[in-house]
Design an enzyme around this catalytic site. Structure first.
Site, PDB file in Angstrom:
ATOM      1  N   ARG A 102       0.857  -1.198   0.000  1.00  0.00           N
ATOM      2  CA  ARG A 102       0.000   0.000   0.000  1.00  0.00           C
ATOM      3  C   ARG A 102       0.885   1.238   0.000  1.00  0.00           C
ATOM      4  O   ARG A 102       0.621   2.217  -0.681  1.00  0.00           O
ATOM      5  CB  ARG A 102      -0.956  -0.002   1.208  1.00  0.00           C
ATOM      6  CG  ARG A 102      -1.706   1.317   1.341  1.00  0.00           C
ATOM      7  CD  ARG A 102      -2.960   1.295   2.234  1.00  0.00           C
ATOM      8  NE  ARG A 102      -2.963   0.348   3.296  1.00  0.00           N
ATOM      9  CZ  ARG A 102      -2.230   0.464   4.424  1.00  0.00           C
ATOM     10  NH1 ARG A 102      -1.450   1.512   4.610  1.00  0.00           N
ATOM     11  NH2 ARG A 102      -2.295  -0.469   5.347  1.00  0.00           N
ATOM     12  N   TYR A 133     -17.070  15.948 -15.332  1.00  0.00           N
ATOM     13  CA  TYR A 133     -17.425  14.542 -15.243  1.00  0.00           C
ATOM     14  C   TYR A 133     -18.469  14.335 -14.142  1.00  0.00           C
ATOM     15  O   TYR A 133     -18.294  14.823 -13.022  1.00  0.00           O
ATOM     16  CB  TYR A 133     -16.162  13.726 -14.981  1.00  0.00           C
ATOM     17  CG  TYR A 133     -16.436  12.259 -14.904  1.00  0.00           C
ATOM     18  CD1 TYR A 133     -16.845  11.555 -16.039  1.00  0.00           C
ATOM     19  CD2 TYR A 133     -16.321  11.560 -13.721  1.00  0.00           C
ATOM     20  CE1 TYR A 133     -17.126  10.208 -15.973  1.00  0.00           C
ATOM     21  CE2 TYR A 133     -16.590  10.209 -13.651  1.00  0.00           C
ATOM     22  CZ  TYR A 133     -17.002   9.540 -14.776  1.00  0.00           C
ATOM     23  OH  TYR A 133     -17.275   8.200 -14.709  1.00  0.00           O
ATOM     24  N   ASP A 149      -8.247  18.463 -14.253  1.00  0.00           N
ATOM     25  CA  ASP A 149      -8.488  17.101 -14.740  1.00  0.00           C
ATOM     26  C   ASP A 149      -8.083  17.094 -16.215  1.00  0.00           C
ATOM     27  O   ASP A 149      -8.739  17.708 -17.055  1.00  0.00           O
ATOM     28  CB  ASP A 149      -9.971  16.751 -14.558  1.00  0.00           C
ATOM     29  CG  ASP A 149     -10.290  15.317 -14.964  1.00  0.00           C
ATOM     30  OD1 ASP A 149      -9.580  14.777 -15.836  1.00  0.00           O
ATOM     31  OD2 ASP A 149     -11.254  14.743 -14.421  1.00  0.00           O
ATOM     32  N   LYS A 159      -9.059   5.970 -19.385  1.00  0.00           N
ATOM     33  CA  LYS A 159      -9.444   6.484 -20.695  1.00  0.00           C
ATOM     34  C   LYS A 159      -8.273   6.394 -21.680  1.00  0.00           C
ATOM     35  O   LYS A 159      -7.808   5.311 -21.956  1.00  0.00           O
ATOM     36  CB  LYS A 159      -9.985   7.914 -20.539  1.00  0.00           C
ATOM     37  CG  LYS A 159     -10.979   8.074 -19.377  1.00  0.00           C
ATOM     38  CD  LYS A 159     -12.277   7.290 -19.579  1.00  0.00           C
ATOM     39  CE  LYS A 159     -13.140   7.220 -18.331  1.00  0.00           C
ATOM     40  NZ  LYS A 159     -13.501   8.496 -17.749  1.00  0.00           N
TER      41      LYS A 159
HETATM   42  C1  LIG Z   1     -13.886   8.867 -16.435  1.00  0.00           C
HETATM   43  C2  LIG Z   1     -13.504  10.165 -15.918  1.00  0.00           C
HETATM   44  C3  LIG Z   1     -13.226  10.360 -14.559  1.00  0.00           C
HETATM   45  C4  LIG Z   1     -13.379   9.246 -13.542  1.00  0.00           C
HETATM   46  O1  LIG Z   1     -12.452   8.238 -13.733  1.00  0.00           O
HETATM   47  P1  LIG Z   1     -12.690   6.702 -13.350  1.00  0.00           P
HETATM   48  O2  LIG Z   1     -11.445   6.053 -13.767  1.00  0.00           O
HETATM   49  O3  LIG Z   1     -13.902   6.253 -14.116  1.00  0.00           O
HETATM   50  O4  LIG Z   1     -12.946   6.653 -11.887  1.00  0.00           O
HETATM   51  C5  LIG Z   1     -12.833  11.612 -14.140  1.00  0.00           C
HETATM   52  N1  LIG Z   1     -12.713  12.637 -15.013  1.00  0.00           N
HETATM   53  C6  LIG Z   1     -12.971  12.497 -16.323  1.00  0.00           C
HETATM   54  C7  LIG Z   1     -12.806  13.667 -17.233  1.00  0.00           C
HETATM   55  C8  LIG Z   1     -13.375  11.270 -16.827  1.00  0.00           C
HETATM   56  O5  LIG Z   1     -13.653  11.154 -18.122  1.00  0.00           O
END
Ligand SMILES: *Cc1c(COP(=O)(O)O)cnc(C)c1O
Length: 383
Positions: free
Chosen positions: A46, A98, A168, A193
């Protein structure tokens, strides 16, 4: 090294003990301590794991940061960042982001006294800052409407007031945009993604370029425990190696599809920063090296959006984005269902809006699939 090379050779390049070109999957929870009071640098997975560490050094290198942290999902990464704040603090967020990010802020952190304000125009962010405001949290381009936030401008304003800027960067990836070099303090990613790129893992990343913040985040990562597993760390490293070639193709295809859909009479509006008519086009050109692979569009009122979705064949209907395959989703009922209906309506996440993550298939095949589905979904005109 340039980014294309860093993607392959950044972080820890291979295994120095054996010469293996890939960092091994250290599938272990603990480490033998050679004697009392001495350890190898790893004590418990961890706290630290060599495969995860290779990924963390890699993401730091490619984002232009000093420290990276890998989490079990994008939302685990965002959650870890938000625990930097305490009761009474306030965070300013973009009006479309998101859905899961909004949900954790609105439904979890609010219960702990961390509040938020939704900001329509980040160029005027100063008007919304008060003594409790501690950070701005922006996506650029936003999800799903692809609004562009001037990151340099917003982070400059934030700094003047002593706020942290959190960006983000999931949609752009470090290949197209490096928020830290634009003044951001913290970058977050859903590694699920584009970074992973193959719709085969769920992961999240955080990058900073400041050792005090890094120390706090490492403490939070270890204390709250939402870490990424060694096998998924390996998969994410593997995905990142091909990011440059994938993003080039995603973007080439997205530009083509966006421009074709933009002149399709059955589509009332196309959202893509690569279109010259897009409000954020010029800022995007300045702060990023590309426009990305996500577009959104609104079907005309004579098209039944449910029929359109059900008639897609090559394009997969589902949640997520950024995989090699084209994926379409319906934000109002899927990714953005957590946004209040009133907010969705106000900013334009309407029922006839769909979001397309343009894959790396042949671009004419993708376009044809969409055009055929539109034709099959036309409502019959009654005289
Ligand atoms: C998918 C997504 C998230 C969340 O990510 P996860 O891996 O699904 O928890 C956060 N921000 C954006 C822009 C996303 O497309």
């Amino acid at each position: 090294m340039n980014i294309e090379s860093l993607l392959l050779h950044g972080g820890i390049d291979g295994d120095h003990r054996t010469g293996a070109v890939n960092v091994p999957i250290y599938q272990t929870s603990t480490y033998k301590q050679p004697e009392f009071g001495r350890h190898s640098g790893y004590e418990y997975s961890r706290t630290g794991n060599p495969t995860r560490e290779a990924l963390e050094k890699l993401i730091a290198d490619i984002e232009g940061g000093t420290h990276g942290f890998a989490f079990a999902s994008g939302l685990a990464a965002i959650t870890a960042v938000l625990t930097l704040f305490k009761s009474g603090d306030k965070v300013l967020i973009t009006n479309n982001l998101y859905g899961g990010t909004f949900r954790v802020i609105d439904k979890v952190f609010k219960n702990f006294g961390i509040t938020y304000d939704i900001i329509d125009d980040f160029d005027k962010v100063s008007d919304n800052i008060d003594a409790n405001t501690k950070a701005i949290f922006v996506e650029s381009p936003t999800n799903p409407l692809l609004d562009v936030v001037d990151i340099k401008k917003a982070s400059t304003e934030a700094k003047k007031h002593g706020l942290l800027t959190i960006v983000d960067n999931t949609f752009m990836t470090p290949y197209f945009q490096n928020p830290l070099t634009l003044g951001a303090d913290i970058v977050v990613h859903s590694g699920t993604k584009y970074l992973g790129g193959h719709s085969d893992l769920v992961a999240g990343l955080v990058v900073v370029n400041n050792s005090e913040l890094a120390e706090r985040l490492h403490f939070i990562q270890n204390a709250t425990g939402g870490i990424l597993q060694p096998f998924d760390s390996f998969l994410l490293i593997r995905g990142i190696k091909t990011l440059a070639v994938r993003m080039d193709r995603h973007e080439e295809n997205a530009r083509y599809i966006a421009s074709k859909l933009n002149s399709n009479p059955n589509i009332s509006k196309v959202y893509y920063p690569g279109l010259e008519s897009h409000l954020g086009h010029e800022i995007q050109k300045e702060q990023a090296k590309g426009f990305g692979g996500v577009i959104a569009f609104k079907l005309d009122s004579n098209i039944d959006y449910i029929k359109f979705i059900n008639n897609l064949e090559l394009v997969t209907f589902g949640e997520s984005l950024g995989g090699v395959e084209s994926l379409l989703c319906h934000p109002a009922t899927m990714t953005h269902a957590a946004l209040p209906a009133e907010l969705r309506e106000r900013i334009g996440i309407t029922e006839n809006l769909v979001r397309l993550s343009v894959g790396i298939e042949n671009k004419d095949d993708i376009l044809k699939d969409i055009e055929v589905a539109i034709d099959a979904a036309r409502l019959v005109e009654v005289d």
